[in-house]
Design a protein around this motif. Structure first.
Motif, PDB file in Angstrom:
ATOM      1  N   ARG A   1       0.853  -1.181   0.000  1.00 19.09           N
ATOM      2  CA  ARG A   1       0.000   0.000   0.000  1.00 19.09           C
ATOM      3  C   ARG A   1       0.892   1.234   0.000  1.00 19.09           C
ATOM      4  O   ARG A   1       1.116   1.862   1.048  1.00 19.09           O
ATOM      5  N   PRO A   2       1.428   1.599  -1.172  1.00 20.71           N
ATOM      6  CA  PRO A   2       2.427   2.677  -1.217  1.00 20.71           C
ATOM      7  C   PRO A   2       1.905   3.998  -0.664  1.00 20.71           C
ATOM      8  O   PRO A   2       2.693   4.821  -0.210  1.00 20.71           O
ATOM      9  N   GLN A   3       0.604   4.201  -0.685  1.00 19.01           N
ATOM     10  CA  GLN A   3       0.101   5.486  -0.183  1.00 19.01           C
ATOM     11  C   GLN A   3       0.076   5.527   1.339  1.00 19.01           C
ATOM     12  O   GLN A   3      -0.272   6.546   1.919  1.00 19.01           O
ATOM     13  N   GLY A   4       0.415   4.424   2.001  1.00 21.89           N
ATOM     14  CA  GLY A   4       0.495   4.415   3.460  1.00 21.89           C
ATOM     15  C   GLY A   4      -0.851   4.204   4.112  1.00 21.89           C
ATOM     16  O   GLY A   4      -1.884   4.092   3.444  1.00 21.89           O
ATOM     17  N   LEU A   5      -0.825   4.135   5.455  1.00 21.75           N
ATOM     18  CA  LEU A   5      -2.050   3.816   6.191  1.00 21.75           C
ATOM     19  C   LEU A   5      -3.135   4.852   5.968  1.00 21.75           C
ATOM     20  O   LEU A   5      -4.284   4.531   5.718  1.00 21.75           O
ATOM     21  N   LEU A   6      -2.767   6.144   6.085  1.00 20.83           N
ATOM     22  CA  LEU A   6      -3.786   7.187   6.006  1.00 20.83           C
ATOM     23  C   LEU A   6      -3.588   8.113   4.812  1.00 20.83           C
ATOM     24  O   LEU A   6      -4.150   9.190   4.749  1.00 20.83           O
ATOM     25  N   GLY A   7      -2.756   7.696   3.869  1.00 16.29           N
ATOM     26  CA  GLY A   7      -2.435   8.598   2.765  1.00 16.29           C
ATOM     27  C   GLY A   7      -3.455   8.535   1.639  1.00 16.29           C
ATOM     28  O   GLY A   7      -4.248   7.599   1.548  1.00 16.29           O
ATOM     29  N   ARG A   8      -3.416   9.562   0.822  1.00 20.12           N
ATOM     30  CA  ARG A   8      -4.255   9.561  -0.380  1.00 20.12           C
ATOM     31  C   ARG A   8      -3.475   8.926  -1.502  1.00 20.12           C
ATOM     32  O   ARG A   8      -2.267   9.029  -1.560  1.00 20.12           O
ATOM     33  N   ARG A   9      -4.169   8.302  -2.411  1.00 22.50           N
ATOM     34  CA  ARG A   9      -3.478   7.748  -3.561  1.00 22.50           C
ATOM     35  C   ARG A   9      -3.166   8.888  -4.521  1.00 22.50           C
ATOM     36  O   ARG A   9      -4.018   9.744  -4.781  1.00 22.50           O
TER      37      ARG A   9
END
Lengths: 316, 306
Positions: free
Chosen positions: A303-311
């Motif tokens: 999940r490259p955008q991370g736990l709370l990141g936006r794509r």
């Protein structure tokens, strides 16, 4: 693992994690505005510790150009911390001016900016080494004034110890996170910053001085780096000019885990990495850092955008 | 001349090795990928050679056979290549800054493992790596052909279909994809070629340096090699070769300048000890004023037409 040990490790993890979190906030602020990782942030962390140490009137060792030089004044820790971090903030502003703005003006490839910030990191770290040598420095014993070194509770055969500095670190971090979240979400200033992050050109057309906000962001980010460096330095010791770089690499793991550009993500990522490290079994403690980077690597793949990141959508 | 070669033999071979490392970093850059993984593969190759030559191929007395050095280089290249594919396929789905971070994580994991495993000698590392030659300069017998072969391959690579696919991806990955070029395939290919070269150079360097430890492939090293490539040039293989040589020699040159009479003391001292500060300044100035590096294809073309 029995309950006391669990609680002890939980507290240790929270304390380390909150340092990672304020460290990562600095990265995240700049990323959310410019879309760039400032690799010099780790060096600013180191610089904060050294500035505060010097402002407290402490002496440097024999190995650098400034051997045995000390300031005539001896400031108390709290004032030195704030003043030192403000100085780091100003260094951050200078870095923006010298290494980031010329590239931004030319709309250069973002990777060039990353490389430029790597160059800045190299300059700062080695300038420190050149000036004050590469030995480690301990903050004076009375750094935290009359506060006790540690607080013990729990039963006699199963004690739980919290060092005062751990509490200070945790409290300062929570306070910083709170103030920052409030400022960004509820003040006019913060909203302007968000607007710049969203679209600098439109924000500029609407009368928001983009450059000014970018400078302010660099100041705040570097200031936070300075605070984090000082707190960690006072907690153990200023290991050497490279110690911030090592934390800086860990900070990268934290922000990627939490989601690049996300402030709650930086906090969450910091706490997760801190807790994971605290719970690495003692037999494998040498591999503690490898765990953090392993998590980072897996996270990037899953999940490259991370736990709370936006794509991020690639713009064509 | 003989005296000069004897004095500077070590430096000359180091320069050739530096040029090779520059090329290993340049290969992923050909596809526009900022990968900082090369020093990791370099360290890995060095450990493979160090372990094989001190524990597996025990040679008693005399010089270490050159054939075995070449075998170690081959093994290091193969292992690095396999690891390159394994790491590259997932990592190269990432772009830009994410890839840089992932490769930093990869190098750090390798470094922590080599610091803590028994087989790598822990923090002390491996020392007393046997020598195939009498003098450092003789390492040129292996290093120079390796550099020439690599340069010939890269010269060809930039002119055939594969190399042009690399360039197309560097210029615009989406457009290249639309033209029927598989970006992931070519990015992994470029990354793996770089990994193989770094591993092979590492194996040779381990013998050359006689000792190998976890300091050989660090974050710092990544940045220094990156400087040489960026300042040298990222648009043609000549740039990294020149950059790698110049930047390996730079500390020696600075020391020589510092020794000239009449310099103020502080300046002389700065030139001697401030090497990495100067490197850092060069990176910042280079990215601002020479975003494509000093040696660009245009420059080479202009020279040819004169």
């Amino acid at each position: 693992m029995d309950f006391t040990l669990l609680l002890q490790q939980l507290l240790n993890g929270l304390s380390i994690g909150s340092v990672y979190a304020i460290f990562a906030l600095g990265y995240t602020l700049i990323f959310s505005i410019l879309g760039i990782i400032n690799f010099a942030h780790g060096a600013l962390f180191t610089l904060g510790a050294y500035f505060t140490y010097a402002l407290m009137g402490e002496r440097f060792g024999f190995n650098g150009l400034l051997a045995n030089v000390a300031l005539p004044v001896q400031l108390p820790f709290s004032i030195a911390l704030i003043l030192g971090s403000v100085l780091v903030g100003l260094v951050g502003v200078a870095i923006e001016r010298i290494a980031f703005r010329p590239l931004r003006r030319r709309r250069a490839d973002p990777l060039l900016t990353v490389v430029s910030s790597l160059g800045v990191a190299l300059v700062i770290v080695n300038a420190i080494q050149y000036l004050v040598g590469s030995e480690s420095y301990n903050f004076p014993v009375n750094t935290y004034g009359n506060l006790p070194v540690a607080i013990n509770f729990g039963t006699a055969d199963k004690p739980i110890t919290i060092r005062t500095v751990q509490i200070v670190i945790f409290a300062v971090s929570v306070a910083i996170m709170g103030i920052l979240t409030y400022c960004i979400n509820y003040t006019k200033f913060g909203k302007a910053m968000k607007a710049v992050a969203e679209d600098p050109i439109t924000a500029n057309l609407l009368g928001i001085p983009t450059d000014f906000f970018i400078v302010i962001t660099f100041f705040i980010s570097s200031f936070l780096g300075g605070v984090a460096g000082t707190l960690v330095g006072s907690s153990v010791s200023i290991a050497d000019p490279y110690f911030g770089i090592r934390y800086g690499l860990k900070g990268l793991a934290v922000i990627v885990l939490g989601g690049l550009g996300s402030i709650p993500g930086a906090v969450l990522g910091g706490l997760v990495i801190g807790l994971v490290e605290a719970f690495v079994p003692a037999d494998y403690s040498a591999y503690k850092d490898a765990f953090a980077f392993g998590i980072l690597f897996i996270m990037l793949l899953v999940r490259p955008q991370g736990l709370l990141g936006r794509r991020f959508v690639q713009k064509v | 001349m003989a005296e000069f070669l004897a004095n500077y033999g070590f430096l000359i071979v180091s320069m050739v090795l530096g040029a090779l490392l520059g090329l290993s970093l340049y290969l992923p850059l050909m596809t526009g990928q900022l990968s900082l993984a090369s020093p990791g593969f370099y360290a890995l190759g060095g450990y493979i050679a160090a372990i094989l030559s001190t524990q597996v191929f025990k040679v008693s007395g005399g010089l270490f056979p050159i054939g075995l050095v070449l075998l170690e280089m081959l093994i290091a290249g193969v292992v690095s290549g396999i690891l390159g594919v394994v790491v590259g396929i997932p990592a190269l789905r990432l772009r830009g800054i994410y890839l840089a971070i992932a490769t930093i994580a990869f190098v750090e994991i390798l470094r922590i493992l080599s610091l803590n495993l028994d087989i790598t000698g822990g923090a002390v590392g491996i020392f007393g790596i046997p020598q195939p030659f009498q003098t450092p300069l003789e390492y040129l017998w292996i290093a120079l052909p390796l550099l020439i072969v690599s340069m010939v391959i890269l010269y060809r690579l930039e002119r055939i279909r594969v190399g042009r696919a690399f360039t197309a991806i560097r210029e615009d990955e989406l457009a290249a994809g639309a033209m029927g070029i598989d970006p992931t395939y070519y990015k992994v290919l470029a990354f793996t070629l770089g990994a193989i070269l770094a591993g092979v150079v590492g194996a040779l360097s381990a013998h050359f340096l006689n000792t190998w430890n976890a300091r050989q492939g660090t974050f710092d090293a990544s940045i220094v090699y990156l400087t040489s490539v960026l300042i040298g040039g990222t648009r043609t293989f000549v740039g990294p070769v020149l950059g790698g040589m110049v930047f390996t020699a730079l500390p020696e040159v600075l020391r020589a300048i510092a020794d000239t009479a009449g310099l103020p003391l502080w300046l002389a001292q700065f030139l001697r000890d401030g090497r990495l500060i100067i490197f850092g300044l060069l990176i910042v100035l280079g990215t601002i004023f020479f975003p494509q590096g000093l040696v660009t294809p245009d420059l080479l073309k202009r020279q040819r037409h004169k």
